[in-house]
Structure formats: structure tokens, C-alpha cells
Design a protein around this motif. Structure first.
Motif, PDB file in Angstrom:
ATOM      1  N   TYR A   1       0.835  -1.200   0.000  1.00 45.61           N
ATOM      2  CA  TYR A   1       0.000   0.000   0.000  1.00 45.61           C
ATOM      3  C   TYR A   1       0.871   1.251   0.000  1.00 45.61           C
ATOM      4  O   TYR A   1       1.911   1.298   0.666  1.00 45.61           O
ATOM      5  CB  TYR A   1      -0.900   0.038   1.231  1.00 45.61           C
TER       6      TYR A   1
ATOM      7  N   LEU B   1      -9.360   4.730  -2.350  1.00 47.24           N
ATOM      8  CA  LEU B   1      -9.619   3.679  -1.360  1.00 47.24           C
ATOM      9  C   LEU B   1      -9.285   4.184   0.035  1.00 47.24           C
ATOM     10  O   LEU B   1      -8.123   4.505   0.325  1.00 47.24           O
ATOM     11  CB  LEU B   1      -8.782   2.433  -1.673  1.00 47.24           C
TER      12      LEU B   1
ATOM     13  N   TYR C   1      -8.194   4.201   3.849  1.00 46.29           N
ATOM     14  CA  TYR C   1      -7.217   3.343   4.539  1.00 46.29           C
ATOM     15  C   TYR C   1      -7.890   2.281   5.388  1.00 46.29           C
ATOM     16  O   TYR C   1      -7.373   1.184   5.553  1.00 46.29           O
ATOM     17  CB  TYR C   1      -6.287   4.195   5.402  1.00 46.29           C
TER      18      TYR C   1
ATOM     19  N   ALA D   1      -8.908  -0.967   3.451  1.00 50.12           N
ATOM     20  CA  ALA D   1      -7.850  -1.887   3.032  1.00 50.12           C
ATOM     21  C   ALA D   1      -7.835  -3.104   3.948  1.00 50.12           C
ATOM     22  O   ALA D   1      -8.246  -3.034   5.113  1.00 50.12           O
ATOM     23  CB  ALA D   1      -6.503  -1.181   3.080  1.00 50.12           C
TER      24      ALA D   1
ATOM     25  N   GLN E   1      -1.322  -0.933  -4.520  1.00 47.36           N
ATOM     26  CA  GLN E   1      -2.593  -0.274  -4.238  1.00 47.36           C
ATOM     27  C   GLN E   1      -2.325   1.022  -3.481  1.00 47.36           C
ATOM     28  O   GLN E   1      -1.432   1.085  -2.625  1.00 47.36           O
ATOM     29  CB  GLN E   1      -3.507  -1.179  -3.405  1.00 47.36           C
ATOM     30  N   ARG E   2      -3.125   2.042  -3.806  1.00 45.86           N
ATOM     31  CA  ARG E   2      -2.976   3.329  -3.133  1.00 45.86           C
ATOM     32  C   ARG E   2      -4.172   3.573  -2.212  1.00 45.86           C
ATOM     33  O   ARG E   2      -5.302   3.255  -2.574  1.00 45.86           O
ATOM     34  CB  ARG E   2      -2.831   4.458  -4.151  1.00 45.86           C
ATOM     35  N   ILE E   3      -3.885   4.139  -1.061  1.00 48.41           N
ATOM     36  CA  ILE E   3      -4.932   4.379  -0.073  1.00 48.41           C
ATOM     37  C   ILE E   3      -4.865   5.832   0.376  1.00 48.41           C
ATOM     38  O   ILE E   3      -3.849   6.506   0.248  1.00 48.41           O
ATOM     39  CB  ILE E   3      -4.777   3.449   1.157  1.00 48.41           C
ATOM     40  N   THR E   4      -5.989   6.307   0.916  1.00 49.25           N
ATOM     41  CA  THR E   4      -6.061   7.697   1.351  1.00 49.25           C
ATOM     42  C   THR E   4      -6.747   7.786   2.701  1.00 49.25           C
ATOM     43  O   THR E   4      -7.434   6.846   3.132  1.00 49.25           O
ATOM     44  CB  THR E   4      -6.819   8.549   0.318  1.00 49.25           C
TER      45      THR E   4
END
Length: 257
Positions: free
Chosen positions: A186, A194, A196, A199, A226-229
Motif C-alpha cells: 500500500y 480507497l 485506509y 484496506a 494499491q494506493r490508499i487515502t
């Protein structure tokens, strides 16, 4: 009692304080303050050198306990407050500075944290402190990050260096090899969609926290699957790197617990 600020022990501690090259070659941590030195000794760290001001330490219960611990140790030398201050990194030192052998802790099970270009030593140290508290199994510092063993980072980490597996001076090929077997890597990205908390932190994974101003590097982006915010409702564009990383680390801990 050491009374000269040109004493060789003072010069050695100053060199550790100021030079990343010396810290690397000596494999040493520069520690300052009652709490950090006491914690390192209680953790079993090998004391290489210490200067302490007996009368200054004796003014507090914590300092008095440390004084009793230091006095009989090989490599610990009583000194005047002026001498200790000459070796210290802060304006108002607490009467003790020390060098201990850098702990060499092997990776353990748990989340991998990659710090990619974190340049502020206070942010870096805070992330180490949060990583240790959240049970991270290994922290890796990518090229471009601040030295995690510099005094400000060590103070901000509040003893995490003594119990947290930490690897610095890594090349990108070595980092890629270390993360290759993980199903998910991540990357924290303010522009991701997506959240956090959506996830899946139950599975083996790594988290990348990028540079405070510019985000993560192209090399880190290539490793991320995968990128998370972190969703926000206020007007801030993003969070401080240490705060953002800590929030995500403790969500991972919550899910795994």
C-alpha cells in the motif's frame, strides 16, 4: 571529574552527534537526556561512552536512579555540567549524553513500513515511535530519507531504536527484493480513492509513506500495488506525514487485533 570541553570523550560524542559518517562507521547511537539513556540501558544496549553531571542528575528521582546505574559502568565518566552541555545537542541538556552500540534487530513478523524520502528527522522519529507501538515488523528507510540515527530523530522516536527492527542505507533493488513476496504493498496517497480503513490489513503487507512535500518517488510508485487515502472533510490538502502514517499504522493494528 572531566572539566575540559576539549577532552577526547567530548570530541568523540560530538563527532557522533554531528556526523552521519561517524555514526555509520561506529555503528553507534548518540543519546541525550535521562529518559533516553535510562531506557537504552534498561533495554540491554551496550554502553560505549557516557558523560554525566552527578549534581545535575541528582536533582530529580529519575536522574538519581540513572546516576546509580551509570556510576559503576565502564565507559561512563563524571563531568561538569559545562562539559556535558558541550557534547549535547539541545539548548538545555539534562546532565547526561551517551553513545551506545546500535541495536541490530532482525525483522520479525508483522507489517513492513517503507519511509520514502522522509526528510524531516522529527517526522521520521515520530513514525519510528508509532511503528514500534503498532508492532511493525520492519522499518526500511529508502534513499533520500533523513538519517534515522541522527539525534533529533532519535529523540523523537523516544526509545524505539532499541526495540524496532530498522534498516537504513538500503538500495532500491534491496527494497524491492524485501517486498517482492508480499501480496500487497500500500502507498499512502492523498489523491487515492480507497480509504485506509477499507484496506485489508489482515494479510501480509507493506505501507509506503512518501516525502512530506512531493509524495512518493517513482521507485516507490513502481512497488505499490494499491494506493490508499485518509478521507478528510476540512480544507487541508493533506496531513503531516508522521500523523498520516501513524493513523494508518494503528488501523492496521486494530484490524490485526
Amino acid at each position: 571529574m572531566i572539566s575540559s570541553t576539549t577532552n577526547p570523550h567530548v570530541k568523540f560524542l560530538r563527532s557522533l552527534r554531528d556526523s552521519v559518517r561517524v555514526r555509520r562507521s561506529e555503528r553507534s547511537l548518540f543519546l541525550e537526556g535521562v529518559r533516553l539513556v535510562a531506557h537504552a540501558l534498561a533495554s540491554g544496549a551496550h554502553l560505549q561512552r557516557a558523560l554525566y553531571a552527578p549534581q545535575q542528575l541528582a536533582t530529580t528521582p529519575e536522574g538519581a536512579r540513572l546516576l546509580q546505574d551509570l556510576a559503576p559502568r565502564y565507559g561512563a565518566f563524571p563531568a561538569t555540567p559545562e562539559v556535558v552541555a558541550a557534547a549535547a545537542d539541545t539548548r538545555h541538556p539534562q546532565g547526561v549524553v551517551a553513545a551506545v552500540a546500535r541495536p541490530e534487530l532482525p525483522p520479525r513478523p508483522g507489517l513492513r513500513l517503507l519511509l520514502d524520502g522522509i526528510q524531516d528527522p522529527g517526522n521520521l522519529g515520530t513514525l519510528l515511535r508509532s511503528a514500534e507501538a503498532a508492532g511493525v515488523g520492519l522499518v526500511m528507510c529508502a534513499p533520500g530519507s533523513a538519517d534515522p540515527f541522527q539525534p533529533k530523530a532519535v529523540r523523537a522516536a523516544m526509545g524505539a531504536h532499541c526495540s524496532l527492527p530498522l534498516q537504513a542505507d538500503l538500495s532500491w533493488p534491496a527494497i524491492g527484493e524485501a517486498l517482492a513476496a508480499l501480496p500487497t504493498v500500500y502507498a499512502a496517497d492523498a489523491d487515492a480513492t480507497l480509504p485506509y480503513f477499507a484496506a485489508d490489513w489482515h494479510q501480509p503487507a507493506a505501507l509506503i509513506i512518501g516525502n512530506e512535500a512531493h509524495g512518493f518517488s517513482p521507485e516507490a510508485a513502481a512497488l505499490a500495488s494499491q494506493r490508499i487515502t485518509i478521507p478528510m472533510v476540512g480544507h487541508a490538502e493533506s496531513l503531516n506525514a508522521a500523523i498520516a502514517g501513524s493513523i494508518i499504522l494503528f488501523e492496521a493494528l486494530r484490524q490485526r487485533s
